[in-house]
Design a protein around this motif. Structure first.
Motif, PDB file in Angstrom:
ATOM      1  N   LYS A 177      29.342 -21.926  -7.435  1.00 46.04           N
ATOM      2  CA  LYS A 177      28.282 -21.197  -7.673  1.00 46.04           C
ATOM      3  C   LYS A 177      27.895 -21.256  -8.983  1.00 46.04           C
ATOM      4  O   LYS A 177      26.712 -21.136  -9.361  1.00 46.04           O
TER       5      LYS A 177
ATOM      6  N   ILE B 213      25.936 -25.309  -7.722  1.00 42.78           N
ATOM      7  CA  ILE B 213      26.100 -26.082  -6.636  1.00 42.78           C
ATOM      8  C   ILE B 213      26.070 -25.095  -5.440  1.00 42.78           C
ATOM      9  O   ILE B 213      26.563 -24.210  -5.238  1.00 42.78           O
ATOM     10  N   VAL B 214      25.048 -25.361  -4.270  1.00 40.09           N
ATOM     11  CA  VAL B 214      24.880 -24.776  -3.340  1.00 40.09           C
ATOM     12  C   VAL B 214      24.862 -25.608  -2.014  1.00 40.09           C
ATOM     13  O   VAL B 214      24.941 -26.821  -1.951  1.00 40.09           O
ATOM     14  N   GLY B 215      25.275 -24.816  -0.779  1.00 37.03           N
ATOM     15  CA  GLY B 215      25.234 -25.579   0.328  1.00 37.03           C
ATOM     16  C   GLY B 215      26.679 -26.068   0.685  1.00 37.03           C
ATOM     17  O   GLY B 215      27.097 -27.013   1.618  1.00 37.03           O
ATOM     18  N   PHE B 216      27.716 -25.212   0.226  1.00 33.99           N
ATOM     19  CA  PHE B 216      29.068 -25.652   0.428  1.00 33.99           C
ATOM     20  C   PHE B 216      29.599 -24.846   1.854  1.00 33.99           C
ATOM     21  O   PHE B 216      29.207 -23.882   1.912  1.00 33.99           O
TER      22      PHE B 216
ATOM     23  N   ASP C 141      34.945 -21.513  -4.615  1.00 38.45           N
ATOM     24  CA  ASP C 141      33.663 -21.388  -4.417  1.00 38.45           C
ATOM     25  C   ASP C 141      32.807 -20.674  -5.427  1.00 38.45           C
ATOM     26  O   ASP C 141      31.900 -21.151  -5.561  1.00 38.45           O
TER      27      ASP C 141
END
Length: 43
Positions: A36, A40-43, A32
């Protein structure tokens, strides 16, 4: 075409044609924190 789109095409082609996965470079192997850092967001 972005590099991500290209790699998704290659992976899909490989799955459709019976290529064996080596485990390298797959999105599952990224933590994660690494995601970040890449933005990349929304995982």
């Amino acid at each position: 075409m972005t590099p991500w789109q290209f790699m998704a095409c290659v992976e899909g082609y490989g799955k459709a044609n019976g290529w064996k996965q080596t485990g390298g470079g797959s999105a599952d192997t990224l933590s994660d924190d690494e995601l970040k850092k890449m933005g990349i967001v929304g995982f």
